[in-house]
Design a protein around this motif. Structure first.
Motif, short mmCIF file in Angstrom:
data_model
loop_
_atom_site.label_atom_id
_atom_site.label_comp_id
_atom_site.label_asym_id
_atom_site.label_seq_id
_atom_site.Cartn_x
_atom_site.Cartn_y
_atom_site.Cartn_z
N ASN A 118 44.81 26.95 86.41
CA ASN A 118 43.76 27.65 87.05
C ASN A 118 43.94 29.12 86.11
N TYR A 119 42.66 29.59 85.69
CA TYR A 119 42.77 30.85 85.18
C TYR A 119 41.42 31.86 85.72
N LYS A 120 41.61 32.94 85.33
CA LYS A 120 40.62 33.84 85.39
C LYS A 120 39.91 34.03 84.29
N PHE A 121 38.46 33.78 83.99
CA PHE A 121 38.13 33.77 82.54
C PHE A 121 37.02 35.08 82.52
N GLN A 122 37.16 36.15 81.53
CA GLN A 122 36.18 37.30 81.44
C GLN A 122 35.58 37.56 80.28
N ILE A 123 34.42 37.85 80.39
CA ILE A 123 33.38 38.15 79.33
C ILE A 123 32.95 39.74 79.41
N SER A 124 33.29 40.60 78.26
CA SER A 124 32.96 41.79 78.24
C SER A 124 32.33 42.55 77.15
N SER A 125 31.43 43.34 77.11
CA SER A 125 30.94 43.94 75.78
C SER A 125 30.54 45.45 76.23
N LEU A 126 30.59 46.13 75.11
CA LEU A 126 30.44 47.43 75.44
C LEU A 126 28.70 47.96 76.08
N GLY A 127 28.90 48.66 76.83
CA GLY A 127 27.43 48.82 77.55
C GLY A 127 26.84 47.93 78.32
N LEU A 128 27.71 46.86 78.66
CA LEU A 128 27.07 45.71 79.68
C LEU A 128 28.15 45.46 80.51
N LYS A 129 27.60 44.93 81.57
CA LYS A 129 28.62 44.51 82.96
C LYS A 129 29.51 43.58 82.66
N THR A 130 30.71 43.67 82.89
CA THR A 130 31.87 42.72 82.80
C THR A 130 31.72 41.49 83.69
N MET A 139 21.81 49.32 90.45
CA MET A 139 22.09 49.01 89.32
C MET A 139 21.38 48.08 88.52
N LYS A 140 20.69 48.50 87.64
CA LYS A 140 19.83 47.29 86.99
C LYS A 140 20.63 47.09 85.81
N TYR A 141 20.83 45.81 85.35
CA TYR A 141 21.34 45.24 84.15
C TYR A 141 20.75 43.81 83.92
N LEU A 142 20.07 44.10 82.92
CA LEU A 142 19.18 42.97 82.24
C LEU A 142 20.30 42.32 81.45
N PHE A 143 21.07 41.49 82.12
CA PHE A 143 22.33 40.70 81.33
C PHE A 143 22.30 39.35 81.81
N LEU A 144 21.37 38.70 80.85
CA LEU A 144 21.07 37.25 81.04
C LEU A 144 22.29 36.59 80.07
N LEU A 145 22.98 35.70 80.81
CA LEU A 145 24.22 35.30 80.32
C LEU A 145 24.10 33.80 80.14
N LEU A 146 24.03 33.12 78.98
CA LEU A 146 24.07 31.67 78.61
C LEU A 146 25.07 31.36 78.27
N ASN A 185 18.10 35.88 75.39
CA ASN A 185 17.96 34.87 74.62
C ASN A 185 18.38 35.37 73.19
N LYS A 186 19.17 36.28 72.91
CA LYS A 186 19.73 36.88 71.51
C LYS A 186 20.89 36.68 71.58
N GLU A 187 21.62 36.42 70.26
CA GLU A 187 23.00 36.20 70.09
C GLU A 187 23.76 37.50 70.52
N MET A 188 24.84 37.48 71.10
CA MET A 188 25.72 38.61 71.60
C MET A 188 26.95 38.72 70.57
N GLN A 189 26.80 39.56 69.53
CA GLN A 189 27.92 39.79 68.68
C GLN A 189 28.87 40.60 69.51
N GLN A 190 29.94 40.45 69.04
CA GLN A 190 31.29 41.30 69.41
C GLN A 190 31.52 41.39 70.82
N ALA A 191 31.27 40.15 71.73
CA ALA A 191 31.69 40.29 73.11
C ALA A 191 33.07 39.81 73.17
N THR A 192 33.86 40.35 73.83
CA THR A 192 35.18 39.74 74.15
C THR A 192 35.28 38.83 75.07
#
Length: 86
Positions: free
Chosen positions: A66-78, A1-8, A32-39
């Motif tokens: 202690n928590y588990k933090f999750q970032i998700s967006s349609l079409g990208l890996k959670t 799987m290739k995900y070019l998902f650079l997360l800053l 390097n582009k703002e990610m709109q509507q990520a949950t």
């Protein structure tokens, strides 16, 4: 799987007054582009938000723990990470 998902993302944890609560805030970008509507969600809690048009988010008044933090967006890996709030 290739995900070019650079997360800053920048986490800012701070204690509010003398209470045992904290805030989490940051900015999420993809290639390097703002990610709109990520949950952004703290799993197994009621704390959840979305990024604004600049990729910025903030969640306030989170109890210490202690928590588990999750970032998700349609079409990208959670992405999930464990966090500790003091």
């Amino acid at each position: 799987m290739k995900y070019l998902f650079l997360l800053l993302t920048i986490f800012a944890f701070s204690t509010l007054f003398s209470q045992n609560t904290a805030s989490i805030s940051g900015r999420i970008t993809v290639e390097n582009k703002e990610m709109q509507q990520a949950t952004i969600e703290i799993l197994k809690t009621k704390y959840k938000t979305q990024t604004d048009s600049l990729g910025i988010y903030k969640i306030d008044n989170i109890p210490a723990g202690n928590y588990k933090f999750q970032i998700s967006s349609l079409g990208l890996k959670t992405i999930s990470k464990n966090i500790i709030l003091k």
